[in-house]
Design a protein around this motif. Structure first.
Motif, PDB file in Angstrom:
ATOM      1  N   ARG A 239     -17.292  33.574-111.498  1.00  0.00           N
ATOM      2  CA  ARG A 239     -16.047  33.006-112.046  1.00  0.00           C
ATOM      3  C   ARG A 239     -16.271  32.403-113.431  1.00  0.00           C
ATOM      4  O   ARG A 239     -15.344  32.315-114.234  1.00  0.00           O
ATOM      5  CB  ARG A 239     -15.490  31.921-111.114  1.00  0.00           C
ATOM      6  CG  ARG A 239     -15.353  32.332-109.674  1.00  0.00           C
ATOM      7  CD  ARG A 239     -14.496  33.550-109.492  1.00  0.00           C
ATOM      8  NE  ARG A 239     -14.472  33.974-108.089  1.00  0.00           N
ATOM      9  CZ  ARG A 239     -13.821  35.029-107.663  1.00  0.00           C
ATOM     10  NH1 ARG A 239     -13.133  35.771-108.507  1.00  0.00           N
ATOM     11  NH2 ARG A 239     -13.853  35.361-106.382  1.00  0.00           N
ATOM     12  N   TRP A 249     -12.165  31.010-114.896  1.00  0.00           N
ATOM     13  CA  TRP A 249     -11.658  29.892-114.114  1.00  0.00           C
ATOM     14  C   TRP A 249     -11.821  28.582-114.878  1.00  0.00           C
ATOM     15  O   TRP A 249     -12.737  28.410-115.682  1.00  0.00           O
ATOM     16  CB  TRP A 249     -12.392  29.811-112.779  1.00  0.00           C
ATOM     17  CG  TRP A 249     -11.876  30.782-111.757  1.00  0.00           C
ATOM     18  CD1 TRP A 249     -11.266  31.981-112.001  1.00  0.00           C
ATOM     19  CD2 TRP A 249     -11.925  30.631-110.336  1.00  0.00           C
ATOM     20  NE1 TRP A 249     -10.951  32.594-110.818  1.00  0.00           N
ATOM     21  CE2 TRP A 249     -11.338  31.802-109.784  1.00  0.00           C
ATOM     22  CE3 TRP A 249     -12.423  29.657-109.493  1.00  0.00           C
ATOM     23  CZ2 TRP A 249     -11.224  31.985-108.407  1.00  0.00           C
ATOM     24  CZ3 TRP A 249     -12.316  29.841-108.113  1.00  0.00           C
ATOM     25  CH2 TRP A 249     -11.715  30.989-107.585  1.00  0.00           C
ATOM     26  N   THR A 250     -10.914  27.647-114.607  1.00  0.00           N
ATOM     27  CA  THR A 250     -10.972  26.332-115.238  1.00  0.00           C
ATOM     28  C   THR A 250     -11.844  25.389-114.401  1.00  0.00           C
ATOM     29  O   THR A 250     -12.180  25.674-113.248  1.00  0.00           O
ATOM     30  CB  THR A 250      -9.570  25.728-115.357  1.00  0.00           C
ATOM     31  OG1 THR A 250      -9.053  25.498-114.035  1.00  0.00           O
ATOM     32  CG2 THR A 250      -8.631  26.673-116.110  1.00  0.00           C
ATOM     33  N   MET A 253     -10.035  24.509-111.214  1.00  0.00           N
ATOM     34  CA  MET A 253     -10.100  25.558-110.203  1.00  0.00           C
ATOM     35  C   MET A 253     -11.475  25.605-109.548  1.00  0.00           C
ATOM     36  O   MET A 253     -11.606  25.730-108.325  1.00  0.00           O
ATOM     37  CB  MET A 253      -9.759  26.906-110.838  1.00  0.00           C
ATOM     38  CG  MET A 253      -8.330  27.018-111.339  1.00  0.00           C
ATOM     39  SD  MET A 253      -8.087  28.423-112.459  1.00  0.00           S
ATOM     40  CE  MET A 253      -8.240  29.793-111.322  1.00  0.00           C
ATOM     41  N   LEU A 254     -12.514  25.495-110.365  1.00  0.00           N
ATOM     42  CA  LEU A 254     -13.876  25.591-109.830  1.00  0.00           C
ATOM     43  C   LEU A 254     -14.204  24.416-108.912  1.00  0.00           C
ATOM     44  O   LEU A 254     -15.018  24.555-107.996  1.00  0.00           O
ATOM     45  CB  LEU A 254     -14.879  25.652-110.977  1.00  0.00           C
ATOM     46  CG  LEU A 254     -14.908  26.965-111.757  1.00  0.00           C
ATOM     47  CD1 LEU A 254     -15.769  26.825-113.007  1.00  0.00           C
ATOM     48  CD2 LEU A 254     -15.423  28.116-110.889  1.00  0.00           C
ATOM     49  N   HIS A 257     -13.658  25.439-105.520  1.00  0.00           N
ATOM     50  CA  HIS A 257     -14.394  26.609-105.032  1.00  0.00           C
ATOM     51  C   HIS A 257     -15.250  26.193-103.833  1.00  0.00           C
ATOM     52  O   HIS A 257     -15.833  25.101-103.830  1.00  0.00           O
ATOM     53  CB  HIS A 257     -15.276  27.168-106.153  1.00  0.00           C
ATOM     54  CG  HIS A 257     -15.847  28.508-105.845  1.00  0.00           C
ATOM     55  ND1 HIS A 257     -16.930  28.677-105.004  1.00  0.00           N
ATOM     56  CD2 HIS A 257     -15.489  29.763-106.254  1.00  0.00           C
ATOM     57  CE1 HIS A 257     -17.219  29.959-104.920  1.00  0.00           C
ATOM     58  NE2 HIS A 257     -16.360  30.640-105.659  1.00  0.00           N
ATOM     59  N   VAL A 273      -5.678  28.347-105.211  1.00  0.00           N
ATOM     60  CA  VAL A 273      -6.433  29.339-105.972  1.00  0.00           C
ATOM     61  C   VAL A 273      -6.842  30.475-105.053  1.00  0.00           C
ATOM     62  O   VAL A 273      -7.490  30.256-104.032  1.00  0.00           O
ATOM     63  CB  VAL A 273      -7.692  28.705-106.594  1.00  0.00           C
ATOM     64  CG1 VAL A 273      -8.508  29.765-107.323  1.00  0.00           C
ATOM     65  CG2 VAL A 273      -7.300  27.593-107.534  1.00  0.00           C
ATOM     66  N   THR A 277     -10.482  37.787-108.130  1.00  0.00           N
ATOM     67  CA  THR A 277     -10.824  37.468-109.509  1.00  0.00           C
ATOM     68  C   THR A 277      -9.594  37.479-110.389  1.00  0.00           C
ATOM     69  O   THR A 277      -8.696  38.298-110.226  1.00  0.00           O
ATOM     70  CB  THR A 277     -11.833  38.485-110.065  1.00  0.00           C
ATOM     71  OG1 THR A 277     -11.266  39.779-109.994  1.00  0.00           O
ATOM     72  CG2 THR A 277     -13.116  38.471-109.265  1.00  0.00           C
ATOM     73  N   LYS A 278      -9.573  36.555-111.341  1.00  0.00           N
ATOM     74  CA  LYS A 278      -8.456  36.502-112.272  1.00  0.00           C
ATOM     75  C   LYS A 278      -8.387  37.744-113.126  1.00  0.00           C
ATOM     76  O   LYS A 278      -7.311  38.168-113.542  1.00  0.00           O
ATOM     77  CB  LYS A 278      -8.587  35.274-113.172  1.00  0.00           C
ATOM     78  CG  LYS A 278      -8.262  33.972-112.497  1.00  0.00           C
ATOM     79  CD  LYS A 278      -8.347  32.818-113.463  1.00  0.00           C
ATOM     80  CE  LYS A 278      -7.244  32.891-114.491  1.00  0.00           C
ATOM     81  NZ  LYS A 278      -7.314  31.768-115.442  1.00  0.00           N
TER      82      LYS A 278
END
Length: 353
Positions: A239, A249-250, A253-254, A257, A273, A277-278
């Motif tokens: 990510r 990812w920001t 967001m992480l 995780h 989230v 994958t984005k």
């Protein structure tokens, strides 16, 4: 606060760091501090760093600033910033203390979570650190992580004011290609830090700076994901190592995780989230820099768009590697000459981004 300069702890391009011992403890108990100093004529960067630290003072994962002072030493006027002293040294020091220079995954998780908390707070207040690396991550006496050295930090969205900014081994692709350095650049550096904690080696294995920058900025190569990590750890690193910064990812967001969240949401207002994958949700729409164009002709490209005619080496200019790069001039010339192509054959089609 009256203090005495102690032993040297480290130095940078314009500043040195020493222990700072209070001259007198009367009137209160003062902590052991570090003092970062530079010549007054070169103090603009350190002044800016002090102002940023003042804004970030409420974050326990950011090194604390206790104030500033001026001093005259050896005939020179110095500008000094008094900082929290990190008893545990740097994260790089911590790796050196392990026989194989690898941290256990549980320790990687703990340090990464604390680091991301600090980075999230930095980004939330509108700043980008710009130089996240093991040497700038300090450890308190309790092992707590402290983000330090804001000498290159800047406002998010602001002009960097220089070319390459940061440490090459931790630079993001967008920094190398276009000088773009927003919050996603810090996240790329986090991926480098996690990879190094897990393996004991830098994420990129390259001793030549020019070659390193070429690998970072050109093409689709990303650092290898450490095989020693759990599947959650590998996914976390992936990510971070996303070429397109808008798909990376920001910190927020992480922090949710599974690798570091322990099943608990970091923040109630964090959007849910998906673990897809984005980059699957969007497509890169343009090259990052002029040097990106040659990889259109790579034989490894997926087949989705316009055909590329097959040319002999005499009609094309060579590009380092095992393929030929056909110039736009040559392609346009053949189109003008009404060269007929079999559009049903897709063997030589390439992706136009």
């Amino acid at each position: 606060m009256d203090w005495i300069r102690g032993e040297k702890l480290g130095h940078g391009c314009f500043a040195i760091v020493n222990l700072a011992v209070p001259r007198s403890k009367s009137g209160g108990v003062f902590p052991l501090m570090a003092v970062k100093s530079c010549g007054f004529s070169q103090s603009s960067s350190l002044v800016k760093e002090k102002l940023i630290l003042d804004e970030l003072k409420d974050c326990p994962e950011v090194i604390r600033c206790f104030g500033e002072s001026f001093s005259y030493e050896n005939g020179e006027k110095l500008y000094n910033v008094l900082l929290e002293y990190a008893w545990g040294g740097t994260l790089a020091d911590k790796l050196d203390n392990y026989s194989n220079r690898r941290l256990p995954e549980s320790e990687v998780r703990r340090c990464t979570k604390a680091l991301l908390r600090g980075i999230h707070y930095i980004h939330k207040l509108g700043y980008v650190h710009c130089d996240i690396k093991l040497q700038n991550i300090l450890l308190g006496s309790d092992g707590g992580v402290k983000v330090a050295d804001f000498g290159l930090a800047k406002k998010a969205g602001g002009v960097s004011g220089c070319g390459l900014r940061g440490t090459p081994l931790y630079m993001s692709p967008e920094m190398v290609c276009s000088g773009e350095q927003g919050p996603p650049a810090d996240i790329w550096a986090v991926g480098c830090v996690v990879a190094e904690m897990a393996t004991g080696y830098p994420a990129w294995q390259c001793s030549d700076v020019a070659g390193l920058l070429f690998r970072i900025g050109i093409g689709e190569e990303v650092p290898e994901v450490p095989g020693s990590l759990s599947e959650e750890g590998k996914d976390f690193v992936r990510r971070c190592f996303v070429k397109n910064p808008s798909n990376r990812w920001t910190a927020k967001m992480l922090l949710n995780h599974p690798f570091i969240s322990d099943g608990q949401d970091f923040d109630d207002d964090v959007d849910a989230v998906s673990l897809t994958t984005k980059e699957e949700e969007s497509v890169t729409i343009s090259p990052r820099c002029p040097l990106d164009f040659p990889d259109w002709a790579s034989s490894t490209c997926s087949i989705t768009s316009l055909p590329l005619p097959v040319y002999s080496p005499e009609s094309a200019s060579s590009f380092p590697g095992d393929f030929w790069y056909v110039s736009p001039r040559v392609r346009l010339r053949d189109l003008v000459n009404n060269q007929i192509h079999d559009w049903s054959v897709s063997d030589d089609w390439v992706t136009v981004r």
